[in-house]
Write a protein that holds these residues in place. Sequence first.
Motif, short mmCIF file in Angstrom:
data_model
loop_
_atom_site.label_atom_id
_atom_site.label_comp_id
_atom_site.label_asym_id
_atom_site.label_seq_id
_atom_site.Cartn_x
_atom_site.Cartn_y
_atom_site.Cartn_z
N SER A 134 0.83 -1.21 0.00
CA SER A 134 0.00 0.00 0.00
C SER A 134 0.86 1.26 0.00
O SER A 134 2.06 1.22 0.31
N SER A 135 0.24 2.38 -0.34
CA SER A 135 0.95 3.66 -0.24
C SER A 135 1.34 3.95 1.20
O SER A 135 2.32 4.65 1.45
N VAL A 136 0.59 3.39 2.14
CA VAL A 136 0.90 3.59 3.57
C VAL A 136 2.23 2.93 3.93
O VAL A 136 3.10 3.55 4.55
N SER A 137 2.40 1.68 3.53
CA SER A 137 3.66 1.00 3.85
C SER A 137 4.82 1.59 3.04
O SER A 137 5.94 1.71 3.55
N ALA A 138 4.55 2.00 1.79
CA ALA A 138 5.60 2.63 0.99
C ALA A 138 6.00 3.98 1.56
O ALA A 138 7.18 4.37 1.52
N LEU A 139 5.03 4.72 2.11
CA LEU A 139 5.33 6.01 2.74
C LEU A 139 6.26 5.82 3.94
O LEU A 139 7.26 6.53 4.09
N ALA A 140 5.93 4.85 4.80
CA ALA A 140 6.77 4.60 5.98
C ALA A 140 8.18 4.18 5.57
O ALA A 140 9.16 4.63 6.16
N ALA A 141 8.27 3.34 4.54
CA ALA A 141 9.59 2.92 4.08
C ALA A 141 10.38 4.09 3.51
O ALA A 141 11.59 4.23 3.76
N GLY A 142 9.69 4.95 2.76
CA GLY A 142 10.38 6.10 2.18
C GLY A 142 10.94 7.04 3.22
O GLY A 142 12.01 7.64 3.04
N HIS A 143 10.23 7.18 4.33
CA HIS A 143 10.68 8.06 5.42
C HIS A 143 11.53 7.33 6.46
O HIS A 143 11.95 7.94 7.45
N ARG A 144 11.72 6.04 6.25
CA ARG A 144 12.51 5.22 7.18
C ARG A 144 11.98 5.34 8.60
O ARG A 144 12.73 5.56 9.56
N THR A 145 10.68 5.15 8.73
CA THR A 145 10.05 5.22 10.04
C THR A 145 9.01 4.13 10.17
O THR A 145 8.53 3.58 9.17
N GLY A 146 8.66 3.80 11.41
CA GLY A 146 7.53 2.90 11.64
C GLY A 146 6.24 3.69 11.63
O GLY A 146 6.23 4.92 11.69
N LEU A 147 5.13 2.99 11.56
CA LEU A 147 3.83 3.67 11.55
C LEU A 147 3.33 3.96 12.96
O LEU A 147 2.44 4.78 13.14
N ASN A 148 3.90 3.28 13.96
CA ASN A 148 3.45 3.49 15.33
C ASN A 148 4.64 3.66 16.26
O ASN A 148 5.76 3.25 15.95
N GLN A 149 4.37 4.27 17.40
CA GLN A 149 5.38 4.37 18.45
C GLN A 149 5.27 3.15 19.37
O GLN A 149 4.29 2.42 19.32
N VAL A 150 6.27 2.94 20.19
CA VAL A 150 6.36 1.72 20.99
C VAL A 150 5.09 1.53 21.82
O VAL A 150 4.68 2.43 22.58
N ALA A 151 4.47 0.37 21.64
CA ALA A 151 3.29 -0.05 22.40
C ALA A 151 2.09 0.86 22.21
O ALA A 151 1.19 0.90 23.05
N ARG A 152 2.05 1.61 21.12
CA ARG A 152 0.94 2.55 20.87
C ARG A 152 0.23 2.16 19.58
O ARG A 152 0.83 1.62 18.65
#
Length: 261
Positions: free
Chosen positions: A146-164
């Motif tokens: 999805s564009s969501v997973s590609a967005l996170a990969a492009g920014h080198r970040t996860g979609l959530n913070q720890v345990a959130r």
Amino acid sequence: MRKILVIGIGAGDPDHLTLQAVKAINTADVFFILDKGEEKSDLVRLRREILERHAGQRPYRLMEAQDPDRDRTAATPAYSPAVGDWRRRRADICERLIRDGLADGECGAFLVWGDPALYDSTLGILEDILARGAVDFDYSVVPGISSVSALAAGHRTGLNQVARPVQITTGRRLAEGLPEGVDDVVVMLDAHQTFARYQDEDLHIYWGAYVGTADEILISGRLSEVADRIRAVRAEARERKGWIMDTYLLRRGPAEDTAGG
């Protein structure tokens, strides 16, 4: 029995196709393509490129039809009826394509941007067609990037913070307010740049347009500092190409505090 494959083809990069998707493409006799007009001809061209790259030399047929226009200006509560009307007209077209273009025992495929399970109408439309009873077929779904997973990969970040938790929503819903109890909100289908309403909040934004394509644009930072830049870049890109698809993540708390594992 006719067979339909709903194949997720990723956010725009032909290399985003999974091995499962490539195998599925190589079993289809017919590919159904809905043309969104000259402004979005890039989308048809990318589908053709995917088929040229991954379908090999095996014979297959293409059936194209014009995607019906949709009223994107309708405000709540008229929005849901407008979408329902558009889906009915789209179902009429897809029913005709399947009826006229697919013989008994053949396999047809719809190539769906991103992942068919995330803010896409294809599965619902196929169920509507089956409920009408005029055309019978079986269908299966191949997930995509999805564009969501590609967005996170492009920014080198996860979609959530720890345990959130993370919430995926639309610009229309975000306009009603930031969700409570959620520190990470992914926003799709936001034609009005709703993020700009929250520049006074302590938020970071990870924004991307044309994610996964050669035209990809990525901007991130504290929302109060980059909101105006995103709006300017977005306006210029839309003017240049005639259309835009963008997605973004809004995050409360430290930008670097992303989840691992």
